[in-house]
Design an enzyme around this catalytic site. Structure first.
Site, PDB file in Angstrom:
ATOM      1  N   ASP A   1     -11.104   2.865   3.979  1.00 11.98           N
ATOM      2  CA  ASP A   1     -11.489   1.452   3.912  1.00 11.98           C
ATOM      3  C   ASP A   1     -13.011   1.324   3.812  1.00 11.98           C
ATOM      4  O   ASP A   1     -13.528   0.268   3.457  1.00 11.98           O
ATOM      5  CB  ASP A   1     -11.009   0.714   5.175  1.00 11.98           C
ATOM      6  CG  ASP A   1      -9.901  -0.282   4.885  1.00 11.98           C
ATOM      7  OD1 ASP A   1      -9.701  -0.621   3.704  1.00 11.98           O
ATOM      8  OD2 ASP A   1      -9.242  -0.731   5.849  1.00 11.98           O
TER       9      ASP A   1
ATOM     10  N   LYS B   1       0.843  -1.200   0.000  1.00  9.50           N
ATOM     11  CA  LYS B   1       0.000   0.000   0.000  1.00  9.50           C
ATOM     12  C   LYS B   1       0.874   1.245   0.000  1.00  9.50           C
ATOM     13  O   LYS B   1       0.635   2.179  -0.770  1.00  9.50           O
ATOM     14  CB  LYS B   1      -0.943  -0.003   1.216  1.00  9.50           C
ATOM     15  CG  LYS B   1      -2.095  -0.989   1.055  1.00  9.50           C
ATOM     16  CD  LYS B   1      -2.861  -1.228   2.347  1.00  9.50           C
ATOM     17  CE  LYS B   1      -3.906  -2.331   2.106  1.00  9.50           C
ATOM     18  NZ  LYS B   1      -4.556  -2.800   3.324  1.00  9.50           N
TER      19      LYS B   1
ATOM     20  N   GLN C   1      -4.743  -1.367   9.507  1.00  8.39           N
ATOM     21  CA  GLN C   1      -4.673  -2.717   8.938  1.00  8.39           C
ATOM     22  C   GLN C   1      -5.282  -3.742   9.907  1.00  8.39           C
ATOM     23  O   GLN C   1      -4.912  -3.786  11.078  1.00  8.39           O
ATOM     24  CB  GLN C   1      -3.203  -3.057   8.630  1.00  8.39           C
ATOM     25  CG  GLN C   1      -3.011  -4.386   7.951  1.00  8.39           C
ATOM     26  CD  GLN C   1      -3.612  -4.427   6.543  1.00  8.39           C
ATOM     27  OE1 GLN C   1      -3.459  -3.504   5.756  1.00  8.39           O
ATOM     28  NE2 GLN C   1      -4.339  -5.496   6.238  1.00  8.39           N
TER      29      GLN C   1
END
Ligand code: NAP
Length: 293
Positions: free
Chosen positions: A122, A55, A99
């Site tokens: 997200d 990422k 994460q």
């Protein structure tokens, strides 16, 4: 026997990344804005470390600012919440991604819902889930968006199609079903309690499998010519070697499907590309700018 056409997620993700890069250049030139993405990693789960590194690299590659924050596996929920709060208030940060999975002493829901919904790239915050469900402009989870982009690449419009989603997680199944509904598909959501799953799947013009069960979906579960999007990432041992397979039995399904995504190289590469696109979107929405297409 004809074989399904392969949906090349790698190539389609590459196109999307180039579009994001163009949008970033435009934002810099027109508004002196460089979008920034902060990724938070707690602990040292090896798979998470790889995801976070990818990422960060791809964020920098499209010209955005990348901020990486690491906390030890022993970090408390309060420490993580303090970091999230700092990032919420940081004007250089447009997107925040924590994460998952988090160590067990930390409540994921609490942390996700502490992220400013307008920086929640997200799309897991309850506000964004609600916005998506009610058809308002939302930051939408990346993997589901990737699935719909792939489906539209081969099918064009999804209007009136029979779509079956296998799996009802908050991360994939539910949001992908919402997106398909927005695209005017007729949507069925199947799960572990569904009766006669194979018969339900055979109704599908578009089948999205997000189950986490290696090779569950077989060729004779498909309507001939169906489009199959396989979200599954399952690590298995075969002939003494580790490999990654999807939720569909690829060889078997490819004999019946019209189009199918491979694993790896299908949905996987789309997820980060959609994350980058979400970060540009967040940067624009926060400043009241039009989102470049
Ligand atoms: P999850 O939270 O474990 O949800 C799995 C869903 O599948 C649940 O709704 C479950 O039903 C259903 N299910 C389980 N076994 C079933 C069966 N035998 N028949 C029918 N339904 C069944 O998983 P997830 O987070 O959605 O992830 C699904 C898969 O996608 C995993 O392989 C994951 O690694 C992969 N994934 C890939 C990406 C990517 O490509 N970037 C991103 C996210 C996830 P119940 O609700 O009834 O338990």
């Amino acid at each position: 026997m004809t074989m399904a056409r392969v949906i090349d997620g790698k190539a389609i993700a590459g196109d999307l990344r180039r579009r994001v890069q163009g949008a970033v250049e435009q934002l810099k030139a027109d508004h002196s804005v460089t979008p920034g993405l902060a990724v938070v990693l707690v602990g040292d789960n090896p798979a998470s470390r790889v995801y976070v590194a990818n990422k960060a690299r791809q964020t920098a590659e499209v010209g955005m600012k990348s901020f990486e924050h690491r906390l030890p596996a022993s970090a408390s929920e309060a420490e993580l919440l303090a970091l999230v709060n700092r990032l919420n208030g940081d004007p250089e940060v447009d997107g925040i991604l924590v994460q998952l999975p988090l160590p067990k002493q930390i409540g994921s829901e609490t942390v996700i819902n502490a992220i400013n919904p307008d920086k929640d790239v997200d799309g897991f915050h309850v506000i964004n889930a609600g916005r998506l469900a009610t058809g308002q402009d939302a930051l939408v989870p990346c993997t589901p968006v990737g699935c719909v982009v792939l489906a539209k690449t081969v099918l064009g419009k999804l209007d009136g199609l029979e779509a079956v989603v296998v799996g009802r997680s908050n991360i994939v199944g539910k949001p992908v079903a919402q997106l398909l509904l927005q695209e005017n598909a007729t949507v069925t959501i199947a799960h572990s309690r569904t009766r006669d799953l194979s018969a339900v799947c055979r109704r599908a013009d578009l089948l999205i499998a997000a189950v986490g069960r290696p090779r569950l979906v077989k060729g004779d579960w498909l309507k001939p010519g169906a489009t199959v999007i396989d979200v599954g990432i399952n690590r298995i041992e075969e002939n003494g070697k580790g490999r990654i397979v999807g939720d569909c039995d690829y060889e078997d399904c490819a004999r019946v499907a019209g189009h199918i995504t491979p694993v790896p190289g299908g949905v996987g590469p789309m997820t980060i590309a959609c994350l980058l696109a979400n970060t540009v979107k967040a940067a624009c929405l926060r400043r009241g700018l039009a989102v470049p297409q």
